[in-house]
Design an enzyme around this catalytic site. Sequence first.
Site, PDB file in Angstrom:
ATOM      1  CG  ASP A  68     -30.893  42.849 -28.847  1.00 24.16           C
ATOM      2  OD1 ASP A  68     -31.219  42.559 -27.680  1.00 24.16           O
ATOM      3  OD2 ASP A  68     -29.765  43.270 -29.152  1.00 24.16           O
ATOM      4  NE  ARG A  73     -43.074  42.291 -32.156  1.00 27.59           N
ATOM      5  CZ  ARG A  73     -43.523  41.087 -31.824  1.00 27.59           C
ATOM      6  NH1 ARG A  73     -42.724  40.024 -31.933  1.00 27.59           N
ATOM      7  NH2 ARG A  73     -44.764  40.921 -31.395  1.00 27.59           N
ATOM      8  NE  ARG A 186     -29.171  53.708 -61.083  1.00 26.32           N
ATOM      9  CZ  ARG A 186     -30.014  54.410 -61.813  1.00 26.32           C
ATOM     10  NH1 ARG A 186     -31.129  53.840 -62.245  1.00 26.32           N
ATOM     11  NH2 ARG A 186     -29.762  55.664 -62.124  1.00 26.32           N
TER      12      ARG A 186
END
Length: 357
Positions: A68, A73, A186
């Site tokens: 895939d 691409r 974060r």
Amino acid sequence: MTVNRVGLVVHGGRAEAVAAAREVRAWCAGRGVGCADIDVWRAGARHSAREELDSAGDPDLIVTLGGDGTFLRGARLAAENDALVLGVDLGRVGFLTEVPAPAVRAALDAVQEDRIHVEHRMLLTLRASCRLEVPAHMEALLSYGRGPLLPPPPVRTECEAGGDWGVALDVTALNDVVLEKLSRDRQVSVGVYLAGRLLASYSADALLVATPTGSTAYSFAAGGPVVSPRAEGLIFTPVAPHMVFNRSVVAAPDEPVALRVLQGSGRAAVSIDGQLRGVLGPGDWIGVYAAPRRLKAVRLGPMDFYGRLRERMNLTDAPAALADGEAAPLWPVTTPPPGDLAHLALPPVPGDAPRPS
């Protein structure tokens, strides 16, 4: 259709893909059809879709040989040129490729003789508050085990620009657009807008917008729904959000999804079909839209999406459902559908000619 020129996208790290590429080149040589390798990372760099197509002689058929990722691409190139894309299946768990490697010559014959179905798949495109760029130091961090990054997306100069609407980026996504945190400790804080209205502000590892085709990729892994690739819609899915509402939302194809990085957030990376394409800071935003064009994927017959879903996801039947010792029967199997159901996308009756998809 008449194939004048083929563009080859090959997973060079797989011997079976390289061997299948030789078969494609031999087929082209025997029929006087031009053939060129494309997206080959010349001089250790990748190039824009337009540059790749120009250097390959403007192919009208893109053949991908791999899984895939290789198909994605090829889809990037085919969408730029409105070309057909044929995926030869050398992957393991993918949904995009169809033709087994031993049948590649027969598949090319079918394309040349117009014995195919053309499946039109929805694509996504973007506008953004600024042009997308990847900081120079990040490419070195990401190069291990991967190919080079794609260049920054160009701006679609034919599109109108305005302060409220940002810049129109010349990119297409077949699977998804992802906004994700850069810092391990974060989360990214993002305001999410659907059809111009604030849905909610999220603190999450990532937020993604997928097509129905991409619903079985990252969105599925993040808990999103499986959607038929024949459907159209934008699937918004948060990844590990710090809030009670952690569900996907499916918007209509004319309802864009906008993601704005909030002032208290760290920086966020933008990936398009798994390829990092830029980094945004607080105050920046992207708007994800259904593209006006569609990908034209070659199918040799109607695609059994749900059969492939069962196979690729290794779906098993609940033990309680099989307590009587009998597996669920196939339906329907022997008789044509009645007139009021003849328009539905039901499996063809054995012996009947396949229906167009």
